[in-house]
Design a protein around this motif. Structure first.
Motif, PDB file in Angstrom:
ATOM      1  N   PHE A 111       0.346  11.592  -2.977  1.00 34.31           N
ATOM      2  CA  PHE A 111       0.370  10.124  -2.975  1.00 34.31           C
ATOM      3  C   PHE A 111       0.030   9.585  -4.357  1.00 34.31           C
ATOM      4  O   PHE A 111      -0.601  10.251  -5.179  1.00 34.31           O
ATOM      5  CB  PHE A 111      -0.591   9.549  -1.914  1.00 34.31           C
ATOM      6  CG  PHE A 111      -2.054   9.732  -2.211  1.00 34.31           C
ATOM      7  CD1 PHE A 111      -2.746   8.861  -3.059  1.00 34.31           C
ATOM      8  CD2 PHE A 111      -2.765  10.774  -1.622  1.00 34.31           C
ATOM      9  CE1 PHE A 111      -4.092   9.028  -3.317  1.00 34.31           C
ATOM     10  CE2 PHE A 111      -4.127  10.951  -1.880  1.00 34.31           C
ATOM     11  CZ  PHE A 111      -4.781  10.073  -2.731  1.00 34.31           C
ATOM     12  N   SER A 154       3.947   7.567  -1.096  1.00 32.30           N
ATOM     13  CA  SER A 154       3.306   8.760  -0.545  1.00 32.30           C
ATOM     14  C   SER A 154       4.354   9.696   0.031  1.00 32.30           C
ATOM     15  O   SER A 154       5.451   9.266   0.433  1.00 32.30           O
ATOM     16  CB  SER A 154       2.295   8.380   0.546  1.00 32.30           C
ATOM     17  OG  SER A 154       2.961   7.826   1.675  1.00 32.30           O
ATOM     18  N   ASN A 178       0.383  17.186   0.818  1.00 33.45           N
ATOM     19  CA  ASN A 178      -0.004  15.776   0.769  1.00 33.45           C
ATOM     20  C   ASN A 178       0.118  15.309  -0.676  1.00 33.45           C
ATOM     21  O   ASN A 178      -0.517  15.863  -1.575  1.00 33.45           O
ATOM     22  CB  ASN A 178      -1.440  15.605   1.274  1.00 33.45           C
ATOM     23  CG  ASN A 178      -1.892  14.157   1.257  1.00 33.45           C
ATOM     24  OD1 ASN A 178      -1.071  13.238   1.264  1.00 33.45           O
ATOM     25  ND2 ASN A 178      -3.190  13.945   1.232  1.00 33.45           N
ATOM     26  N   ASP A 211      -1.559   6.029  -5.549  1.00 30.74           N
ATOM     27  CA  ASP A 211      -2.179   4.757  -5.175  1.00 30.74           C
ATOM     28  C   ASP A 211      -2.508   3.938  -6.417  1.00 30.74           C
ATOM     29  O   ASP A 211      -3.457   3.160  -6.428  1.00 30.74           O
ATOM     30  CB  ASP A 211      -3.452   5.030  -4.358  1.00 30.74           C
ATOM     31  CG  ASP A 211      -3.999   3.757  -3.723  1.00 30.74           C
ATOM     32  OD1 ASP A 211      -3.237   2.788  -3.581  1.00 30.74           O
ATOM     33  OD2 ASP A 211      -5.201   3.730  -3.371  1.00 30.74           O
ATOM     34  N   ALA A 264       6.636   5.491   2.324  1.00 32.02           N
ATOM     35  CA  ALA A 264       6.533   6.934   2.555  1.00 32.02           C
ATOM     36  C   ALA A 264       7.904   7.587   2.609  1.00 32.02           C
ATOM     37  O   ALA A 264       8.887   6.989   3.045  1.00 32.02           O
ATOM     38  CB  ALA A 264       5.785   7.198   3.856  1.00 32.02           C
ATOM     39  N   ASP A 268       4.193  12.989   2.713  1.00 36.50           N
ATOM     40  CA  ASP A 268       3.537  13.974   3.567  1.00 36.50           C
ATOM     41  C   ASP A 268       4.615  14.912   4.082  1.00 36.50           C
ATOM     42  O   ASP A 268       5.600  14.480   4.685  1.00 36.50           O
ATOM     43  CB  ASP A 268       2.827  13.300   4.743  1.00 36.50           C
ATOM     44  CG  ASP A 268       1.541  12.619   4.313  1.00 36.50           C
ATOM     45  OD1 ASP A 268       0.912  13.099   3.351  1.00 36.50           O
ATOM     46  OD2 ASP A 268       1.174  11.600   4.922  1.00 36.50           O
ATOM     47  N   GLU A 322       0.591   3.895   1.683  1.00 42.05           N
ATOM     48  CA  GLU A 322       0.845   4.431   3.025  1.00 42.05           C
ATOM     49  C   GLU A 322       2.086   3.811   3.658  1.00 42.05           C
ATOM     50  O   GLU A 322       2.691   4.395   4.563  1.00 42.05           O
ATOM     51  CB  GLU A 322      -0.352   4.180   3.954  1.00 42.05           C
ATOM     52  CG  GLU A 322      -1.622   4.900   3.532  1.00 42.05           C
ATOM     53  CD  GLU A 322      -2.551   3.975   2.767  1.00 42.05           C
ATOM     54  OE1 GLU A 322      -2.049   3.021   2.139  1.00 42.05           O
ATOM     55  OE2 GLU A 322      -3.780   4.204   2.806  1.00 42.05           O
ATOM     56  N   ASP A 323       2.475   2.606   3.200  1.00 43.30           N
ATOM     57  CA  ASP A 323       3.622   1.906   3.777  1.00 43.30           C
ATOM     58  C   ASP A 323       4.925   2.205   3.041  1.00 43.30           C
ATOM     59  O   ASP A 323       5.970   1.664   3.394  1.00 43.30           O
ATOM     60  CB  ASP A 323       3.372   0.392   3.760  1.00 43.30           C
ATOM     61  CG  ASP A 323       2.173   0.007   4.618  1.00 43.30           C
ATOM     62  OD1 ASP A 323       1.987   0.628   5.684  1.00 43.30           O
ATOM     63  OD2 ASP A 323       1.417  -0.899   4.224  1.00 43.30           O
ATOM     64  N   ASP A 332       0.833  -1.195   0.000  1.00 40.56           N
ATOM     65  CA  ASP A 332       0.000   0.000   0.000  1.00 40.56           C
ATOM     66  C   ASP A 332       0.873   1.254   0.000  1.00 40.56           C
ATOM     67  O   ASP A 332       1.974   1.261   0.554  1.00 40.56           O
ATOM     68  CB  ASP A 332      -0.906   0.017   1.233  1.00 40.56           C
ATOM     69  CG  ASP A 332      -1.972  -1.054   1.180  1.00 40.56           C
ATOM     70  OD1 ASP A 332      -2.303  -1.497   0.063  1.00 40.56           O
ATOM     71  OD2 ASP A 332      -2.467  -1.465   2.246  1.00 40.56           O
TER      72      ASP A 332
END
Length: 655
Positions: free
Chosen positions: A619, A564, A617, A621, A435, A566, A432-433, A430
């Motif tokens: 990302f 991603s 932000n 996906d 980053a 941030d 989110e993992d 994913d």
């Protein structure tokens, strides 16, 4: 025994029948005529392949089952760059292959020929890879010349699954591929990305002849971030049936699964059990530990005590591997699997391959897709790569994801226990993992000529895996150099006052982020414009990729992994100044498919007292982007580069 040998042991045995000696081989009657048509099909090509012929002929002989590989290509050269690349023509040989015959010719436009025979082949040794190469050296090449290369190589048979591309960087006017086999050995084929198919004929009732002919194959030019090998015209073939023994399904994932289970878990001795129990005792596993904690501790104990080595003579016996502190990739996998089995942790063997080199097709079982091992844990639904030190539980090489693998689980029927295989999809990680986050705090020096800067980089997944596991093993001097290089990749002219790495150890990989923090001072971010201060706030996020569009995109996008970013940027406004262009900090770009937001770059500024805080932000996906979606993808990527160009205008407040 090598991984490949263990993988195929007991699966393929072509019985040597009572055939009357070696039959006449196709290459003995093949005439390598040069094809030199005058019509050029692609006026923009640097080289055009006039005809490419490849033949795999299988022969049962007294000392084994062999393959004669015939290669014959005629090309015409149209660029100076290609002249340089064509002046050496290499012949692929290895320790188990031998050159049967070879020739090369250069044909000038006036019809004059330079002919080279097998005796003209040269040999070179590459010290970097330790390989010896044989090649023809072609002298006096000129634009418009034809180059014709022909050779036949005898080698051990490849019949358990062979993949071939018949499209590349140069157009091919005619491509011909043949498989010739004894009459009782039948082959199967599957073509991808093309409508061409294989025809079959029986030659004198003694041999099978399978032929594919493709005409006017266009060039496929590589582009950045494109799934090049997946898009190329290609096929795979394999031995499928021996009618003399009524044996079919030679290539069976079912048999692979059973044999893999037997090879991995079989023949565990008392010495093996003793050595494993001792190693497990050092892992510090405790009964209250969560399942993932147990897996991590056991993996750490194995990888810290046993190194992967592909040197000759490395044992695959478990006690020897632990005692010698070294194992092959296959041996390390076997050790890991038996450790988890002994610990009572449910797991499955996964066999797959680099997605850029081969893709598994459940409808066409082939061993060329069985190259790399993973361990899958159904409970947490995560993977582990056993033979790579830097990768830890939950994090595996991205080329082994977003593809299919053969999952082998243990099944018991009555008193019989074996492995049952199923082809399944290996999900990519994913976003989110994976980053690469930042926190940057900026304040101006008293004289306003420089800024004090606090920088924190927080990395997870593939952004950390290259060095996180090794950091606590490095000398301070090397770590300082590494930290400096990483910080200066963002701020080239920074004076670093202090720095530190956090979570720089193998136990943190895949669990805790790698953090690099520093305090420093720099003047490169400031410009003066009359009474106003300009802060190059966009440079606080470091250099960004910008996709240019001078050339029309031809291939779809295939990113290597999801990801991603941030970022939190804080700027302290100096006394006597105010921000004049707050709205310039606002940006937003997105990529939406079927109502779902798959990519985003968003910059949201706000002011709190004398501080400007910018939340960025970003990302991705989605890895695959169709050609008609490319403009939207480019817009999101380029938005980060656009932010790079933003300058914060601090206007002096007049009394």
């Amino acid at each position: 025994m090598s991984k490949q040998h263990l993988l195929i042991a007991g699966l393929i045995m072509v019985r040597v029948l009572a055939c009357a000696g070696q039959e006449d081989l196709f290459y003995k009657t093949y005439k390598p005529e040069v094809h030199t048509p005058g019509i050029r099909q692609d006026p923009d090509s640097e080289m055009e392949i006039i005809r490419l012929t490849e033949v795999f002929e299988y022969s049962i002989e007294e000392d084994g089952f062999f393959e004669y590989y015939l290669y014959h290509q005629t090309e015409q050269i149209h660029s100076a760059k290609q002249l340089e690349q064509s002046n050496k023509k290499y012949i692929p040989l290895n320790g188990e292959s031998s050159l049967v015959e070879a020739s090369a010719r250069v044909i000038k436009e006036n019809g004059k020929e330079l002919v080279l025979a097998q005796s003209d082949i040269l040999t070179s040794y590459d010290e970097e890879d330790g390989q010896t190469y044989k090649y023809f050296a072609l002298e006096g090449l000129e634009l418009g010349n034809y180059v014709d290369v022909y050779y036949v190589v005898k080698r051990s048979s490849h019949h358990r699954g062979v993949s071939k591309y018949f499209q590349g960087a140069h157009p091919i006017q005619e491509y011909r591929f043949e498989v010739i086999s004894p009459g009782h050995l039948l082959f199967a084929f599957k073509v991808y990305n093309d409508t061409s198919g294989f025809s079959h004929q029986l030659m004198d009732e003694e041999k099978n002849r399978y032929t594919l002919v493709a005409e006017s194959v266009p060039a496929l030019i590589e582009e950045d971030m494109a799934p090049y090998n997946r898009l190329r015209k290609q096929f795979v073939f394999k031995l499928n049936e021996n009618t003399a023994t009524n044996k079919n399904d030679f290539i069976s994932f079912g048999e692979v699964s059973q044999n893999m289970y037997r090879n991995m878990y079989g023949e565990i001795s008392k010495q093996d059990l003793k050595a494993m129990n001792k190693l497990m005792g050092s892992a510090g596993v405790e009964a209250p530990d969560e399942l993932e904690s147990k897996i991590r501790k056991l993996e750490y104990a194995v990888k810290e005590n046993v190194n992967v080595s592909e040197a000759n003579g490395v044992s695959s016996d478990i006690a020897d591997m632990i005692g010698d502190r070294q194992a092959s990739s296959y041996g390390m996998t076997r050790l890991m699997l038996n450790i988890f089995k002994l610990a009572g942790i449910e797991h499955e063997i996964v066999i797959t391959s680099d997605r850029d080199e081969a893709f598994m097709d459940a409808d066409f079982e082939s061993y060329h897709t069985l190259q790399d091992y993973l361990v899958y844990f159904p409970g947490p639904d995560k993977y582990l790569v056993p033979d790579r030190y830097e990768f830890r539980f939950g994090l595996v090489p991205y080329v082994l994801t977003d593809t299919k693998g053969l999952f082998v689980r243990e099944v018991t029927v009555g008193s019989f226990t074996t492995g049952l295989g199923e082809v399944k999809y290996i999900e990519p990680m994913d976003y989110e993992d994976i980053a690469h986050d930042h926190v940057v705090q900026v304040s101006f020096a008293e004289d306003l000529g420089s800024v004090d800067l606090y920088f924190e980089q927080i990395s997870t997944g593939y952004y950390a895996v290259g060095f996180q596991a090794y950091l606590d093993k490095l000398d301070l001097e090397i770590k300082e150099e590494l930290a400096g290089d990483m910080i200066r990749s963002y701020y080239n002219d920074i004076t670093i006052r202090d720095w530190e790495f956090r979570n720089g150890n193998a136990q943190s990989v895949g669990r805790d982020p790698l953090v690099l923090a520093c305090h420093g001072n720099t003047s490169e971010l400031i410009e003066f414009a009359g009474n106003n201060l300009l802060l190059r706030v966009g440079d606080l996020i470091g250099p960004q990729v910008e996709i240019y569009s001078e050339d029309e995109r031809r291939l779809p996008i295939y990113d290597i992994y999801k990801r991603s970013f941030d970022r939190i940027l804080e700027v302290e406004i100096p006394d006597g100044y105010k921000v004049r262009n707050m709205d310039d900090l606002k940006m937003s770009a997105e990529f939406v498919r079927d109502g779902r937001q798959l990519m985003l770059f968003e910059s949201i500024p706000r002011q709190e007292g004398n501080r400007i805080i910018i939340d960025l932000n970003e990302f991705y996906d989605q890895m695959y982007v169709e050609l008609d979606e490319y403009a939207e993808y480019r817009h999101v990527v380029n938005s980060a580069a656009d932010f790079n160009k933003v300058k914060l205008i601090l206007e002096k407040v007049m009394p």
